[in-house]
Write a protein that holds these residues in place. Structure first.
Motif, mmCIF file in Angstrom:
data_model
loop_
_atom_site.group_PDB
_atom_site.id
_atom_site.type_symbol
_atom_site.label_atom_id
_atom_site.label_comp_id
_atom_site.label_asym_id
_atom_site.label_seq_id
_atom_site.Cartn_x
_atom_site.Cartn_y
_atom_site.Cartn_z
ATOM 1 N N ASP A 204 0.805 -1.218 0.000
ATOM 2 C CA ASP A 204 0.000 0.000 0.000
ATOM 3 C C ASP A 204 0.841 1.272 0.000
ATOM 4 O OD1 ASP A 204 -2.563 -1.346 0.197
ATOM 5 O OD2 ASP A 204 -1.978 -1.852 2.249
ATOM 6 N N GLY A 205 2.068 1.188 0.514
ATOM 7 C CA GLY A 205 2.911 2.372 0.600
ATOM 8 C C GLY A 205 4.380 2.000 0.537
ATOM 9 N N VAL A 206 5.224 2.993 0.214
ATOM 10 C CA VAL A 206 6.660 2.759 0.086
ATOM 11 C C VAL A 206 7.420 3.885 0.780
ATOM 12 C CG1 VAL A 206 8.604 2.477 -1.506
ATOM 13 C CG2 VAL A 206 6.339 1.606 -2.144
ATOM 14 N N LEU A 207 8.409 3.507 1.593
ATOM 15 C CA LEU A 207 9.374 4.455 2.136
ATOM 16 C C LEU A 207 10.683 4.234 1.400
ATOM 17 C CD1 LEU A 207 8.836 4.154 6.021
ATOM 18 C CD2 LEU A 207 7.745 5.754 4.420
ATOM 19 N N PRO B 221 1.726 0.340 -8.073
ATOM 20 C CA PRO B 221 0.467 0.980 -7.687
ATOM 21 C C PRO B 221 0.614 1.984 -6.551
ATOM 22 C CG PRO B 221 0.105 -1.340 -8.126
ATOM 23 C CD PRO B 221 1.586 -1.132 -8.196
ATOM 24 N N ALA B 222 1.421 1.646 -5.542
ATOM 25 C CA ALA B 222 1.605 2.572 -4.421
ATOM 26 C C ALA B 222 2.264 3.865 -4.873
ATOM 27 C CB ALA B 222 2.448 1.908 -3.321
ATOM 28 N N VAL B 223 3.217 3.748 -5.791
ATOM 29 C CA VAL B 223 3.917 4.926 -6.300
ATOM 30 C C VAL B 223 2.979 5.766 -7.166
ATOM 31 C CG1 VAL B 223 5.851 5.738 -7.699
ATOM 32 C CG2 VAL B 223 6.152 3.765 -6.172
ATOM 33 N N HIS C 118 1.538 7.186 -2.684
ATOM 34 C CA HIS C 118 1.746 6.701 -1.324
ATOM 35 C C HIS C 118 3.224 6.374 -1.094
ATOM 36 C CE1 HIS C 118 -2.748 5.431 -1.028
ATOM 37 N NE2 HIS C 118 -2.565 6.726 -0.887
ATOM 38 N N VAL C 119 4.045 7.417 -1.204
ATOM 39 C CA VAL C 119 5.498 7.283 -1.122
ATOM 40 C C VAL C 119 6.060 8.414 -0.275
ATOM 41 C CG1 VAL C 119 7.670 7.200 -2.418
ATOM 42 C CG2 VAL C 119 5.576 6.290 -3.439
#
Length: 505
Positions: free
Chosen positions: A328-331, A355-357, A361-362
């Protein structure tokens, strides 16, 4: 092979890595006088039941980026890059260690004594509890940019010196009463002990509770640094502040998945296992699932929950990035990488089309691995930003506090409120007014302590919950939080964007 933060199952050293020596001991429960002059050991008699050992291939300093993924209790660490910054903080020893607790024979330093330290996490903690050290290694914005505004008045002792840890002359000029540092060879500790009393700073990574489960790494380290200067209650207060923030965020983020992508080059990256301190913070505290590669991409045992240890994966090629399609998200951690190379990495379709990018959601930073109290608050803020969650805090007229987390896209609001510690029967009504609309969020809220072993005296209790809100109210909160008013635990207060500061000193 991947980079393990444990002494178990060690692979051969990659040529690009330096693996310094460190020490792993039995449960650190704090202070025991030992025979060496000027030295206090962070251990108990129980520690004698399990031998300490040193291993040459345990922690790594990546010479390309200066990333430290290991303990500060080591020697032989000489090659560091400016890009290490907050990456220094992904440290500690793998093994036992529950809640720090001072033993009966404790000899902690008195508050306001002059303290020196070799450890950025310890330095950060001392800043947060209002016991700013007189001097420290790494006390420069180029090493710890997150702490830049707090470093005035701290003498920078530079980098680690082979053989003596500190530049002894510079340390002596600082005139420390207490030196808070990781364990070293007895001769080194004795030499440093001639300058001031040495207190060993032990960082189990992660701490293991009596039942074999992994405890909170950042909370354990916070107290390990705060206890020697008599700041345990301030550390509890910091914990309560973070608990308040997490209580609201958890309502919106529990069950989501997150991947930490460490950029190695324009064409390679690493991911972390869930026990790396930064990941363990959001896994344990927020209920977020951490993305992990396959077992073959880590050192042996890195995915073994029966023997938790923090690990980075081996270098992964960009062709493997589609495996992150379900997160769902990326750090993104970019320590050691130039901004132009980072742009190349991010522009690669294999990354850009995740999809997260694509959904934004990054969050990107040089490092998220600083897990001191200030770093943990930064990490939580960045996770919230990655998921487009807006945060607010409020000081309530009754002495209570509140933290709100709002998802404007979903028109959902989650709260965490706490009365003044010791309040016997907090008012259970919680309501918010914004944009000409008043909404009652709870009529009979119940309160309970946070699920943590670190509690203020008297205990701090919290009430948490979530509720849908009308788009008009959500938009009003975003547009003018200062005009909004939250009423809870018998008081009211205006909203301030962001989280409350964890610096209590």
């Amino acid at each position: 092979m991947g980079t393990s933060q444990s002494s178990r199952g060690l692979p051969p050293c990659p040529k690009s890595k330096i693996r310094p020596l460190w020490r792993e001991c039995a449960p650190p429960e704090h202070f025991r006088e030992v025979q060496d002059p000027g030295r206090v050991a962070l251990s108990t008699a129980a520690a004698d039941s399990r031998p300490c050992h040193r291993a040459a291939e345990v922690m790594s300093v990546d010479t390309r980026k200066g990333r430290v993924v290991g303990s500060f209790r080591r020697r032989g660490w000489s090659i560091l890059a400016v890009g290490m910054a907050v990456g220094l903080a992904a440290c500690g020893s793998s093994g036992s260690g529950g809640s720090p607790a001072t033993s009966a024979s404790a000899s902690p330093a008195a508050p306001k004594q002059r303290v020196a330290t070799d450890n950025p996490i310890a330095m950060e903690t001392l800043i947060a509890v209002g016991e700013k050290p007189a001097c420290s290694l790494w006390a420069s914005p180029k090493y710890v940019p997150l702490l830049a505004k707090y470093l005035d008045g701290i003498i920078d002792l530079g980098q680690r010196v082979d053989g003596t840890v500190f530049n002894i002359d510079a340390l002596a000029k600082c005139r420390p009463d207490v030196i808070l540092m990781g364990a070293e060879d007895p001769d080194v500790m004795t030499t440093i002990g001639k300058v001031g009393k040495v207190v060993e700073f032990v960082q189990p990574n992660p701490p293991i509770s009596a039942d074999g489960s992994a405890g909170s790494t950042w909370r354990n380290w916070l107290h390990a640094a705060a206890s020697p200067v008599g700041a345990t209650e301030k550390a509890h207060a910091i914990t309560a502040t973070v608990d308040l923030q997490e209580g609201a965020l958890k309502g919106l983020l529990r069950g989501k998945s997150l991947a930490v992508v460490e950029t190695e080059s324009t064409s390679a990256y690493e991911v972390v296992n869930k026990y790396l301190p930064l990941a363990w913070t959001y896994v344990r505290d927020l209920g977020i699932e951490n993305y992990q590669a396959t077992a073959a991409d880590y050192d042996a045992g890195c995915l073994d929950d029966k023997k938790p240890k923090p690990c980075y994966s081996t270098d992964l090629s960009m062709e493997t990035l589609p495996a992150l399609s379900g997160v769902d998200g990326v750090l993104v951690q970019s320590a050691g990488m130039s901004s132009s190379d980072l742009d190349v990495f991010k522009a690669n379709p294999l990354f850009a089309n995740l999809p997260a990018v694509k959904s934004g959601h990054v969050s990107v930073a040089k490092s998220f691995t600083d897990t001191g109290p200030i770093g943990v608050s930064f990490l939580l803020d960045e996770i919230a930003d990655a998921f487009h969650v807006k945060e607010f805090h409020a000081a309530l007229g009754s002495g209570g506090r509140a933290h709100l987390a709002v998802d404007p896209a979903a028109n959902k609001l989650c709260w965490s409120v706490s009365p003044t510690p010791g309040t016997s029967k907090p008012d259970g009504t919680i309501k918010i007014a914004a944009g000409g609309t008043t909404v009652k969020l709870a009529d009979k809220a119940t309160f309970a302590p946070a699920e943590t072993e670190y509690q203020t005296t008297p205990p701090t209790v919290f009430s948490t919950g979530c509720a849908p809100v009308a788009p008009k109210l959500a938009q009003a909160l975003m547009a003018s939080p200062a005009d909004a008013k939250l009423t809870a635990v018998g008081g009211s207060g205006s909203l301030v964007p962001g989280a409350a500061s964890v610096v209590v000193g």
